[in-house]
Design an enzyme around this catalytic site. Structure first.
Site, PDB file in Angstrom:
ATOM      1  N   HIS A 200      -2.708   7.345  -4.517  1.00 52.04           N
ATOM      2  CA  HIS A 200      -2.783   6.187  -3.624  1.00 52.04           C
ATOM      3  C   HIS A 200      -2.897   4.925  -4.464  1.00 52.04           C
ATOM      4  O   HIS A 200      -3.540   4.935  -5.514  1.00 52.04           O
ATOM      5  CB  HIS A 200      -4.017   6.316  -2.721  1.00 52.04           C
TER       6      HIS A 200
ATOM      7  N   SER B 105       0.850  -1.183   0.000  1.00 50.88           N
ATOM      8  CA  SER B 105       0.000   0.000   0.000  1.00 50.88           C
ATOM      9  C   SER B 105       0.886   1.233   0.000  1.00 50.88           C
ATOM     10  O   SER B 105       1.970   1.239   0.592  1.00 50.88           O
ATOM     11  CB  SER B 105      -0.913   0.017   1.220  1.00 50.88           C
TER      12      SER B 105
ATOM     13  N   HIS C 171       2.222  12.140  -1.053  1.00 43.66           N
ATOM     14  CA  HIS C 171       1.769  13.508  -0.822  1.00 43.66           C
ATOM     15  C   HIS C 171       2.844  14.486  -1.327  1.00 43.66           C
ATOM     16  O   HIS C 171       3.930  14.561  -0.754  1.00 43.66           O
ATOM     17  CB  HIS C 171       1.526  13.767   0.666  1.00 43.66           C
TER      18      HIS C 171
ATOM     19  N   HIS D 267     -20.433  11.321   4.594  1.00 40.58           N
ATOM     20  CA  HIS D 267     -20.953  12.357   5.482  1.00 40.58           C
ATOM     21  C   HIS D 267     -20.866  13.755   4.864  1.00 40.58           C
ATOM     22  O   HIS D 267     -21.460  14.692   5.379  1.00 40.58           O
ATOM     23  CB  HIS D 267     -20.233  12.326   6.839  1.00 40.58           C
TER      24      HIS D 267
ATOM     25  N   VAL E 158      -2.427  -3.043  -3.497  1.00 45.95           N
ATOM     26  CA  VAL E 158      -2.717  -4.380  -4.023  1.00 45.95           C
ATOM     27  C   VAL E 158      -2.498  -5.371  -2.880  1.00 45.95           C
ATOM     28  O   VAL E 158      -1.541  -5.243  -2.113  1.00 45.95           O
ATOM     29  CB  VAL E 158      -1.855  -4.752  -5.249  1.00 45.95           C
TER      30      VAL E 158
ATOM     31  N   ARG F 214       0.508  -2.824  12.769  1.00 49.24           N
ATOM     32  CA  ARG F 214       1.496  -1.840  13.236  1.00 49.24           C
ATOM     33  C   ARG F 214       0.988  -0.430  12.941  1.00 49.24           C
ATOM     34  O   ARG F 214       0.893  -0.014  11.790  1.00 49.24           O
ATOM     35  CB  ARG F 214       2.833  -2.091  12.540  1.00 49.24           C
TER      36      ARG F 214
END
Length: 307
Positions: free
Chosen positions: A109, A95, A99, A178, A112, A263
């Protein structure tokens, strides 16, 4: 499935290496810090977290490989799959979140992953998941078209409806409910994928992972030297707040990692290093800031857009 699992692990390890090398080359200043870690023996697993900070182009870039196991899957994985109850599991994947410093370079982003759940005397349940998506601040139509053209290329040999299906899933998934607002301009998202067989599913997951750099780095190269000022920086930090909201409230990977005792430092490396929230911010009508939500963050068929 031990041989298959070893092949998947080997692919993930190589993918982490190729992506970090590509990001380092694009940054041109800073190298990734390598942090190898091991879970405590009661839970099992470990991984390699690689983080680049305060680079020439990227404010923070994290690329994480992890492999964890346990006696039972957390609620985020079993909520819609009751057949997984009572099975031990192994989960592994890569992953990453990038930024940039420059507000004209989008955040990106990719993820897999592979899951397998087992129970003595019963067949293994396994699947792949993942995708990639892009979150611009000051968007450019050319970049959005390129991003989605590359996403379609990743899907080309896997069925006529492959891109359309996983593009729509991405639009639906990366939606901040939201706020009734998209997080970005989408890309691809798939999960629980195990059809028609292991080899095909594995090949599709690899294709998605292998197309990430081709989708992102040309955009970085085009936009990294665009001049910007305090206004653009403030808007970038404000919009990063939306990224944080999605990841902490909805993101499956974040929730799975936290619920499975993963972690924390590696799980939360996806969050931007600097961010702010501003009460009831309303961009000026007709401004570049308003254009982001008025045009770019609305679902659209980017492959039919003209420059």
């Amino acid at each position: 499935m031990n041989n298959e699992i070893d092949r998947v692990r080997s692919y993930f390890s190589g993918l982490q290496t190729s992506i970090t090398q590509g990001i380092e080359k694009a940054d041109g200043k800073t190298k990734f810090l390598i942090d190898d870690w091991v879970r405590d023996t009661s839970r099992g697993g470990g991984g390699r977290t690689m983080v680049l900070t305060d680079g020439g182009v990227f404010e923070q870039a994290g690329v994480n490989f992890s492999e964890v196991s346990g006696d039972s899957l957390p609620a985020s994985a079993t909520a819609h799959r009751s057949e997984l109850a009572g099975r031990n599991f192994r989960a592994m994947g890569v992953s990453l979140v990038i930024h940039p410093h420059n507000p004209y370079v989008p955040t990106s982003h990719a993820n897999v992953r592979f899951f397998i759940a087992e129970k003595p005397g019963e067949a293994s349940i396994w699947w792949f998941g993942g995708g990639f998506d892009m979150t611009p601040y000051y968007a450019n139509k050319e970049d959005c078209i390129h991003w989605h053209q590359t996403a379609r290329q990743a899907c080309e040999t896997f069925g006529e409806d492959c891109y359309d299906k996983y593009k729509q899933w991405c639009d639906d998934y990366f939606h901040i409910k939201h706020r009734d607002e998209a997080r970005g301009i989408g890309g691809l998202f798939f999960d629980d994928f195990n059809e028609p067989d292991f080899e095909t599913a594995f090949a599709f997951m690899q294709s998605v992972g292998d197309h990430y750099l081709a989708a992102y780095l040309p955009i970085v190269e085009k936009r990294k030297d665009t001049r910007f000022g305090e206004r653009e920086r403030k808007f970038q930090l404000y919009r990063r707040g939306r990224y944080v909201e999605f990841n902490l409230v909805y993101d499956r990977g974040t929730l799975f990692g936290l619920q499975s005792g993963g972690r924390t430092e590696s799980i939360l490396m996806s969050l931007p290093p600097v961010v702010n929230w501003q009460y009831n911010f309303q961009p000026e009508s007709g401004s570049a800031e308003a254009e982001l939500t008025d045009y770019y963050l609305r679902p659209r068929d980017w492959l039919k857009e003209s420059l």
